[in-house]
Design an enzyme around this catalytic site. Sequence first.
Site, short mmCIF file in Angstrom:
data_model
loop_
_atom_site.label_atom_id
_atom_site.label_comp_id
_atom_site.label_asym_id
_atom_site.label_seq_id
_atom_site.Cartn_x
_atom_site.Cartn_y
_atom_site.Cartn_z
NE ARG A 154 102.80 1.47 155.50
CZ ARG A 154 101.53 1.06 155.56
NH1 ARG A 154 101.20 0.06 156.35
NH2 ARG A 154 100.60 1.65 154.84
NE ARG A 236 91.54 0.88 147.53
CZ ARG A 236 91.85 0.26 148.66
NH1 ARG A 236 92.25 -1.00 148.63
NH2 ARG A 236 91.75 0.90 149.82
CD GLU A 265 85.74 -3.20 146.21
OE1 GLU A 265 85.75 -2.71 147.37
OE2 GLU A 265 86.73 -3.79 145.73
CG HIS A 285 88.00 -4.77 149.28
ND1 HIS A 285 87.89 -3.53 148.70
CD2 HIS A 285 89.18 -4.76 149.95
CE1 HIS A 285 88.96 -2.79 149.00
NE2 HIS A 285 89.75 -3.53 149.77
#
Length: 327
Positions: A154, A236, A265, A285
């Site tokens: 997607r 990622r 993170e 992010h």
Amino acid sequence: MKIHILDDYNDALKHLKVFEKLKGHEVTIWNDHVQDAAVLAERLKDAEVLVLIRERTKIRADLLERLPKLKLISQRSAYPHIDVEAMTRLGIVLSSNQHAGAPSFAAAELCWGLILAAMRCIPQEMASLKAGHWQKAMGYTLRDKVLGVYGYGRLGGAVAGYGKAFGMDVLVWGRDGAREKAKADGYRVAQSKEQLFRESDVLTLQMRLVDATRGIVGPSDLAQMKPTALIVNTSRAGLIAPGALEGALKAGRPGMAAIDVFETEPMLDTANPLLNMPNVVATPHVGYVTHEEFEHQFGDIFDQVVAFDAGEPIHVINPEALGQLAS
């Protein structure tokens, strides 16, 4: 119900319109990030529901076993950070909408923001201007260049569509089904992974991080890229083998990187090599962090809480846990 929400860095959730869905419940919001299980166990000892923001905190058995009142974890998307087996064993339900419909256009837009920033040297020119200087760098035009899209789901489809709008030659590589879908959508499909890395002027990674994709991009892949090329990772960090990106950038292939994700993170280490390279554009992010995306995502997450409270849980990942609740 007593609901705890972790890792709301921006203190944004209580300002969302969809926050009204939790009216009548006792909601506690934590704005910092804590991973220590003992600290979390103390904070969450009365929690009946835990709301997670993506994969910011790992929820493992050593924590779950110390939360006797916990009945539900509600979140959205994939759940590699959660010990689902332990949840099921303890009779805790995991609800997570996999949003199989529309992609996160916010994430696709951020990917393109990074591409433009890196290719046109926008951060460097901003810093130069604020320092009292005029033009310092020479950027690259995107039109007619090759946009490599590694992974055509997607998000990959959305990014490819933006590339087409910019007049780029879109080249796709991925699994068999992804390549067939890209070809049906009118995009050029690479004959091999090597061709994708060799020909791309801009290469964007658009894959989920699972066991099969961890470290799927290694030093030999990056070494094939042009010295003028840009690699973009808004998916990622683990898709790239540890240390491979830093080494490749030092070697000059590719010449640039734009990243929104890190192995650890939140990334608060200002000495991190990627934060100190002049050929890297980095953001913390924020691909999905927009007002509209949060309204959409947390509408789903809070609906899961409401449905569970009504005795009609939805988007249940571990239905076996429901039987334990009933007993």
